[in-house]
Design an enzyme around this catalytic site. Sequence first.
Site, mmCIF file in Angstrom:
data_model
loop_
_atom_site.group_PDB
_atom_site.id
_atom_site.type_symbol
_atom_site.label_atom_id
_atom_site.label_comp_id
_atom_site.label_asym_id
_atom_site.label_seq_id
_atom_site.Cartn_x
_atom_site.Cartn_y
_atom_site.Cartn_z
ATOM 1 N N ARG A 117 -2.717 13.199 12.518
ATOM 2 C CA ARG A 117 -1.541 13.411 13.371
ATOM 3 C C ARG A 117 -0.460 12.350 13.192
ATOM 4 O O ARG A 117 0.723 12.679 13.087
ATOM 5 C CB ARG A 117 -1.942 13.390 14.861
ATOM 6 C CG ARG A 117 -2.508 14.665 15.364
ATOM 7 C CD ARG A 117 -3.565 14.350 16.395
ATOM 8 N NE ARG A 117 -4.678 13.735 15.721
ATOM 9 C CZ ARG A 117 -5.658 14.438 15.149
ATOM 10 N NH1 ARG A 117 -5.688 15.721 15.268
ATOM 11 N NH2 ARG A 117 -6.623 13.830 14.480
ATOM 12 N N THR A 118 -0.863 11.091 13.228
ATOM 13 C CA THR A 118 0.155 10.039 13.268
ATOM 14 C C THR A 118 0.964 10.041 11.976
ATOM 15 O O THR A 118 2.200 10.044 11.996
ATOM 16 C CB THR A 118 -0.521 8.671 13.496
ATOM 17 O OG1 THR A 118 -1.389 8.775 14.620
ATOM 18 C CG2 THR A 118 0.508 7.593 13.758
ATOM 19 N N LYS A 125 -6.689 -4.561 -5.740
ATOM 20 C CA LYS A 125 -6.824 -5.612 -6.769
ATOM 21 C C LYS A 125 -6.724 -6.997 -6.150
ATOM 22 O O LYS A 125 -6.705 -7.995 -6.858
ATOM 23 C CB LYS A 125 -5.706 -5.467 -7.811
ATOM 24 C CG LYS A 125 -5.626 -4.136 -8.507
ATOM 25 C CD LYS A 125 -4.393 -4.126 -9.432
ATOM 26 C CE LYS A 125 -3.980 -2.712 -9.766
ATOM 27 N NZ LYS A 125 -2.585 -2.657 -10.252
ATOM 28 N N ARG A 144 -0.473 1.762 9.475
ATOM 29 C CA ARG A 144 -1.763 1.726 10.184
ATOM 30 C C ARG A 144 -2.684 0.804 9.400
ATOM 31 O O ARG A 144 -2.767 0.886 8.181
ATOM 32 C CB ARG A 144 -2.378 3.117 10.298
ATOM 33 C CG ARG A 144 -3.796 3.083 10.839
ATOM 34 C CD ARG A 144 -4.306 4.458 11.167
ATOM 35 N NE ARG A 144 -3.660 4.989 12.363
ATOM 36 C CZ ARG A 144 -4.011 6.134 12.956
ATOM 37 N NH1 ARG A 144 -4.995 6.849 12.455
ATOM 38 N NH2 ARG A 144 -3.391 6.554 14.036
ATOM 39 N N HIS A 189 -1.636 1.151 19.882
ATOM 40 C CA HIS A 189 -1.139 2.364 19.218
ATOM 41 C C HIS A 189 0.094 2.807 20.015
ATOM 42 O O HIS A 189 0.063 3.804 20.741
ATOM 43 C CB HIS A 189 -2.231 3.432 19.240
ATOM 44 C CG HIS A 189 -2.025 4.571 18.281
ATOM 45 N ND1 HIS A 189 -0.814 4.844 17.681
ATOM 46 C CD2 HIS A 189 -2.894 5.525 17.830
ATOM 47 C CE1 HIS A 189 -0.947 5.910 16.900
ATOM 48 N NE2 HIS A 189 -2.201 6.331 16.971
#
Length: 304
Positions: free
Chosen positions: A51-52, A80, A101, A129
Amino acid sequence: MKSKSLVSIDQCSEEDILRILENAAGFEKNPNRTLLEGKVAATLFFEPSTRTRLSFEAAVNRLGGRVIGFQDASTTSSSKGETLKDTILMVSNYADLIIMRHHLEGAARYAAEVSGIPIINAGDGANQHPSQTLLDLYSIRKTQGKLTGLTITIVGDLKYGRTVHSLIVGMSHFKPTFHFVAPDELRMPDEQKNLCDKLHLPYTEHTCFTEEIINRTDILYMTRVQRERFTDLEEYERVKNVYILRNDMLKGSRENLRILHPLPRVNEIAYDVDDNPKAYFIQQARNGLFTRQAIICEVLGINS
Ligand code: CP
């Protein structure tokens, strides 16, 4: 907002929240505009999302901007050994806005400190959030006609659920009464309870999820037990199905009750709830599109 980045919901005053919700309502009426023409947004998702990420990307696309980014950090140079700082500095060269995120609590705050462009925190570990909270507040206001004086029952993983931690702060402006329903292992952390104490916001903690609690509730906020945050998977197995909302538990509930869930759901809302008109979690996710359009314009200083 004082900062050009949105890292935590506690940056937002009551006035900021109400302005963003008003602008989101405008986007719900008309989501397709060219306010981001010529702008590039980067979505950096170090953790999974449906969703986000997709609602942020849809928000940019519908506003005429373009999106770059990744949804799997293993395909980037962080695999890396590139540091988060260097990743942010590189992406700042290419984009006007970063939506990120990350699994580490505080990663968004750190990114905002080193970045030359605004950062929107799309979730940092079990911490915050904020865009979810704004869409939750939009959904609450839309379904209740107000934000003030509501009884909010929050059920499930109150320890690791970042949406819950942000929701407490966001709702704290609006004189809520809280019920916290969680097993002992997943109780609301002291930080959020201390905030309620400081602001004289009443809350009651429960370990049993009963119809008696539901019947006193305006907003029932169900949450998933966050498997990915457990270090001991045996503990997860013990608590994962502790609360399941079934349709027959809603028969004595208030007319205005609405059931929210940040999603994804696992087992905590039975499918027989979905057809109940009090189930609102699918529309709630839809509201994320409009709210995120408003947030993007807010951090970029674009009048909408
Ligand atoms: N609510 C939420 O953050 O959902 P996603 O993990 O799918 O983005």
